[in-house]
Design an enzyme around this catalytic site. Structure first.
Site, mmCIF file in Angstrom:
data_model
loop_
_atom_site.group_PDB
_atom_site.id
_atom_site.type_symbol
_atom_site.label_atom_id
_atom_site.label_comp_id
_atom_site.label_asym_id
_atom_site.label_seq_id
_atom_site.Cartn_x
_atom_site.Cartn_y
_atom_site.Cartn_z
ATOM 1 N N ASP A 1 -9.122 -4.468 2.612
ATOM 2 C CA ASP A 1 -7.833 -5.148 2.541
ATOM 3 C C ASP A 1 -7.620 -6.094 3.718
ATOM 4 O OD1 ASP A 1 -4.897 -5.368 1.689
ATOM 5 O OD2 ASP A 1 -4.686 -4.439 3.660
ATOM 6 N N SER B 1 0.813 -1.223 0.000
ATOM 7 C CA SER B 1 0.000 0.000 0.000
ATOM 8 C C SER B 1 0.841 1.266 0.000
ATOM 9 C CB SER B 1 -0.942 0.003 1.208
ATOM 10 O OG SER B 1 -1.882 -1.036 1.113
ATOM 11 N N HIS C 1 -4.338 -2.313 -4.904
ATOM 12 C CA HIS C 1 -3.941 -3.662 -5.292
ATOM 13 C C HIS C 1 -5.087 -4.593 -4.933
ATOM 14 C CE1 HIS C 1 -3.466 -4.275 -1.010
ATOM 15 N NE2 HIS C 1 -2.644 -3.228 -0.964
#
Length: 374
Positions: free
Chosen positions: A267, A87, A310
């Site tokens: 996440d 990140s 991501h």
């Protein structure tokens, strides 16, 4: 003689009309250029939110606000040193427009050369700036917009750097990193960073009941928890309230504003391979997207971007029989998968297609009049 005078008169009228039409076209073109340059930019980041996460949430919840946006594209996410980003490096890419090494924030791969973020550039333009996350504010994504440091893990140092960052609003959680133990925090030293920032003109809030006080305040710290906000089911509408209160105040600046909003815990549930909790986080995040789009539609001068840093978990959705699918994770970490991007508002068309994550920042800088130099 009369025919000559008539011809000259007609010629004069033709030139006059042509000049008028030309001026009208020029005015129209200038207005079009003006309208395509947003006064405000709101950037929303679903941490770990890849295509599979969005697909799963859509099946669970129905239509999503983000997928209703008129333009969409695909973003490459690799970092300077790895095909699989973290990140910190990805946030540096879309905040500053440069690749860096995993773990580094707002600096080039040498670990020392700082690069400007779009938030700091917005400050230069006289715009207001705000960072909001469902994690602590010292976490990688918000930190990349505010500070320059070569180790995302040194969060007490990162908190110190926030003091002089110039960001107008810090929203979410993380007071533990700003306060010493004597004031209820966990800092290993005696510095009270909140008091230091209050002396600089910041208003400090630590509860939902106080959020109405954001109105009329140019500089605000609103930390509703010492560490991170609770999971989606626990925190209720805390994130939405923070965003709405902040936008109401930010929009009072006639020069405009920049705001970054992170749905951090999508996440975290990906790391834990908890599909149902991940979907709850994503739906909570999409609700904020909906609030932002409502504001942008009414305002007419706000660019809204939704993307991810991501994908987390290597999620796939294989058939489980009887027309259903199951959740299948291949890792507890990040993957190299590309991620989606959605956009709405003036200049939104620039974010369709396929491009590298550094291009996000470079496009934003360019929209506001600055070309990033290598």
């Amino acid at each position: 003689m009369n025919s000559v005078r008539k011809l000259l008169l007609n010629l004069f009228l033709f030139v006059l009309i042509a000049s008028f039409v030309s001026c009208q076209n020029t005015d129209s073109q200038n207005q079009s250029v003006q309208e395509s340059t947003p006064k405000n930019i709101i950037f929303l980041l679903g941490d770990g939110m890849g295509y599979p996460q969005i697909t799963a949430a859509k099946y669970a919840h129905g239509n999503l606000n983000m997928t209703s946006m008129p333009y969409s594209g695909t973003v490459y996410t690799h970092s300077h040193d790895s095909k699989v980003t973290d990140s910190a490096s990805s946030a540096t890419a879309f905040a500053c427009g440069f690749k860096t090494i995993n773990g580094m924030l707002g600096v080039l791969p040498d670990g020392t050369t700082p690069v400007q973020s779009i938030a700091h550039y917005a400050n230069e333009l006289g715009k207001s700036t705000a960072l909001m996350a469902t994690s602590r504010i010292t976490h990688a994504t918000p930190a990349a917009y505010a500070i320059h440091h070569n180790d995302r893990g040194e969060e007490y140092i990162i908190a110190e750097k926030f003091v002089d960052s110039g960001i107008d609003m810090l929203l979410g959680a993380g007071s533990n990193y700003f306060l010493p133990e004597s004031a209820g925090g966990t800092r290993p030293d005696d510095r009270n960073l909140i008091s230091e920032m209050e002396e600089m003109g910041y208003l400090y809030l630590d509860s939902e009941e106080q959020l109405s006080q954001i109105a009329g305040q140019d500089r605000v710290i609103a930390f509703l928890e010492g560490g991170d906000l609770g999971q989606a089911a626990e925190r209720g509408d805390q994130a939405g309230q923070l965003v709405d209160a902040a936008i109401n105040q930010l929009s009072q600046n006639e020069e405009g504003f920049f705001m970054m909003i992170e749905g951090s815990q999508i996440d975290w549930q990906g790391h834990a391979n908890e599909a149902e909790l991940m979907i709850e986080e994503l739906i909570d995040f999409d609700g904020i997207v909906g609030n932002v789009l409502d504001f942008a539609e009414q305002d007419g001068n706000t660019l809204v971007i939704v993307t991810a840093d991501h994908e987390t978990g290597g999620l796939t959705l294989p058939s489980a029989g009887d027309g259903e699918f199951s959740y299948n994770y291949s890792t507890g970490g990040h993957t190299a998968e590309h991620v989606p991007i959605f956009s709405f508002g003036p200049s939104a068309e620039q974010f369709k297609g396929t491009f590298d994550n550094t291009e996000i920042a470079r496009k934003l800088f360019s929209i506001w009049g600055k070309e990033i130099q290598e």
